[in-house]
Design an enzyme around this catalytic site. Structure first.
Site, mmCIF file in Angstrom:
data_model
loop_
_atom_site.group_PDB
_atom_site.id
_atom_site.type_symbol
_atom_site.label_atom_id
_atom_site.label_comp_id
_atom_site.label_asym_id
_atom_site.label_seq_id
_atom_site.Cartn_x
_atom_site.Cartn_y
_atom_site.Cartn_z
ATOM 1 N N GLU A 356 56.357 24.641 -30.972
ATOM 2 C CA GLU A 356 55.208 25.489 -30.604
ATOM 3 C C GLU A 356 55.504 26.487 -29.482
ATOM 4 O OE1 GLU A 356 51.541 22.498 -31.606
ATOM 5 O OE2 GLU A 356 52.559 22.150 -29.725
HETATM 6 C C1 TNX Z 1 51.302 19.014 -31.590
HETATM 7 S S1 TNX Z 1 53.683 17.986 -32.717
HETATM 8 C C2 TNX Z 1 52.243 18.948 -30.578
HETATM 9 C C3 TNX Z 1 51.883 18.297 -29.312
HETATM 10 C C4 TNX Z 1 50.469 17.797 -29.326
HETATM 11 C C5 TNX Z 1 50.152 17.192 -30.666
HETATM 12 C C6 TNX Z 1 48.812 16.553 -30.736
HETATM 13 C C7 TNX Z 1 54.336 18.755 -31.630
HETATM 14 C C8 TNX Z 1 55.773 18.818 -31.722
HETATM 15 N N1 TNX Z 1 53.558 19.309 -30.700
HETATM 16 O O1 TNX Z 1 52.080 19.202 -28.246
HETATM 17 O O2 TNX Z 1 50.342 16.850 -28.321
HETATM 18 O O3 TNX Z 1 50.252 18.184 -31.637
HETATM 19 O O4 TNX Z 1 48.623 15.898 -31.944
#
Ligand code: TNX
Length: 544
Positions: A356
């Site tokens: 992300e």
């Molecule tokens: C996505 S999955 C994220 C996390 C959040 C999560 C909550 C991922 C690699 N990153 O930063 O905590 O969703 O479900």
């Protein structure tokens, strides 16, 4: 846990007086130079369990109804002579079995005893069980667990634990017959990596809480615990060269809603890795970058391109932060962190996050990762990242953790074709922070509602096109803690789905069967109640 108390109950063959006293204490005088066949009549009982009433499902079970073994006040735990590892596992087993039985269960590192025994043996278990498997034989006179490694032996003791009546988990003495069903189990894992992840950044979880989680994981043959140590809301690991990361970035007011402060000192971290290692679990530390870095950037202004520290964040938004890709200081910071973390990490992997990074262009992301991934190797570790890392065509020893919800991912499939290995954590199947259904008080729901059957009924090797069995290092169940504060919260989300993911990681694809799993899962509940595990009583399961 090993306590001083165990030391008193342990008997070595060189201390026959101690053994004699022990036998006198049980009001039985026995000659000591006896053959391996027990001279004491084996007690009898009727087993409440069957050989295949185990999670994860064992590879092969061959019941022998004549072979019931029953624990008694005379039972000893015999371990491979001169093996400190076998002896340690013997002590751990004794610690598990003593409170409920009230039996002394001395641990004897000797070649033979005249007594009914649980023999824990390392070496010569045969190639079929491999490096992590075991063979467990139950006859009237003894239980024998043979393995080629401590990991295999420990796994066998966790199976034995589940073959005893549920009351074995009680903290006080129970009056029952401690019968183990007779026969043979041959067992070994499908995947080398069977992981769980705990997010310490969104709300910090203390060392005792992490240890409790480790205890629970180890019962289901999980062998990696990934710790998410930094994120926008908090920094949770001591780094000496950047000391304010923890005192400010992990200090008072950090965490979601400002109520999750705290951090692991290096000594805490070492204590956690040692505690995990004693339960055959390897810690995988993660520092998430180049995004998910607000805690560091609000602590150190110089980590921002404009030199201005943003305010601390206690909300749960994602994707807004980024380290400054074109600034050399960024790489000094990252190298300091990787070096210090690698120094205190005994395990082979270091996770650099990489998910992300929406505040970073693809080009910047590639620039960053191509510099950072080799730094992990420089300090002796193997780099591991969320699947986005595969966008930069990294070296084939870099591991990808797939967290997507879809069944295709071109970057991942191409990486697999180049030889990269994958850990499967699809968010709509394996994320333990997803709500079970819309009424679940804790958790999030962006990826899915995940009931127990959803968590169980999928095959990691058939999830993503081009990412088959051979591409998989294994599976992992991540637990993000935006909504989770206490160990009770953690347990509620992990149980019963964690055992489902553990079975996907350990048991053969051919053994996969919801009805069988559902029945075995229901029988775990009395154990969880005695262990005070706060589980979610899913309506999909008939709970004992
Ligand atoms: C996505 S999955 C994220 C996390 C959040 C999560 C909550 C991922 C690699 N990153 O930063 O905590 O969703 O479900």
């Amino acid at each position: 846990m090993t306590t001083d108390h165990d030391e008193h109950q342990e008997v070595s063959v060189r201390h026959r007086h101690t053994l004699t006293r022990l036998l006198a204490a049980t009001a039985l005088a026995l000659p000591l130079a006896l053959p391996a066949t027990p001279a004491v009549a084996a007690p009898t009982g009727t087993p409440t369990r069957q050989l295949d009433d185990v999670i994860p499902a064992p590879v092969e079970t061959r019941p022998d109804p004549r072979g019931t073994f029953t624990l008694s006040p005379l039972t000893v735990i015999r371990t491979t002579p001169h093996s400190a590892a076998a002896r340690q596992i013997g002590r751990q087993l004794a610690d598990t079995l003593r409170p409920a039985t009230g039996y002394p269960l001395p641990v004897l590192p000797v070649p033979a005893t005249p007594l009914p025994e649980i023999a824990l043996l390392i070496g010569g278990a045969g190639s079929r069980v491999g490096q992590e498997g075991y063979q467990l034989d139950v006859t009237r006179h003894r239980v024998t667990i043979r393995a080629n490694t401590p990991a295999g032996l420990f796994a066998g003791t966790q199976t034995l634990r589940q073959l005893l009546p549920a009351q074995i988990e009680a903290a006080q003495r129970q009056r029952t017959t401690w019968a183990v069903p007779g026969g043979r189990i041959i067992d070994y894992p499908r995947f080398a990596y069977r992981g769980a992840m705990l997010d310490l950044a969104r709300h910090f979880h203390t060392v005792p809480e992490i240890k409790t989680y480790i205890d629970l994981l180890s019962q289901y043959k999980i062998n990696y615990l990934h710790l998410h140590l930094s994120d926008d809301q908090g920094w949770r690991i001591q780094i000496d060269s950047w000391p304010r990361l923890t005192t400010v970035g992990g200090g008072p007011g950090t965490g979601v809603d400002g109520v999750g402060p705290g951090y692991l000192t290096k000594d805490d971290y070492k204590a956690v890795t040692a505690y995990a290692a004693a339960r055959q679990i390897t810690i995988v530390p993660e520092i998430d970058m180049p995004g998910h870095t607000n805690a560091a950037q609000s602590t150190y202004a110089e980590l921002n391109c404009d030199g201005v520290a943003p305010p601390p964040r206690t909300d749960i938004a994602v994707g807004y932060s980024s380290l400054c890709i074109d600034d050399e200081l960024t790489y000094r910071f990252v190298e300091d962190v990787i070096r210090e973390l690698a120094e205190i990490t005994p395990g082979p992997y270091l996770h650099v996050g990489g998910d992300e990074a929406h505040a970073t262009t693809d080009e910047e992301y590639a620039t960053f990762m191509r510099r950072v991934l080799p730094l992990v190797n420089k300090y002796g570790k193997r780099a591991y990242g969320w699947n986005e890392v595969m966008q930069v065509d990294p070296a084939s020893d870099v591991i990808a953790q797939y967290w997507g919800t879809g069944t295709t991912n071109a970057d991942l499939a191409e990486a697999v074709a180049r030889g990269n290995k994958v850990v499967m954590s699809p968010a709509n199947k394996a994320y333990l922070d997803m709500k079970y259904d819309r009424n679940t008080p804790l958790g999030l729901s962006w990826a899915a509602y995940i009931e127990v059957r959803d968590a169980y009924d999928w095959d990691p090797a058939q999830r993503v096109t081009g990412v088959g069995e051979d591409a998989l290092l294994g599976v992992e169940a991540p637990l993000w803690s935006e909504t989770l504060r206490s160990i009770d919260d953690i347990e509620y989300m992990a149980f019963p789905r964690l055992p489902a993911i553990a079975e996907l990681g350990w048991s053969t694809a051919a053994s996969h069967d919801w009805e069988s799993f559902r029945a075995r899962l229901g029988e775990q509940a009395p154990r969880w109640r005695l262990q005070q595990v706060n589980y979610y009583p899913s309506p999909q399961v008939t709970w004992s």
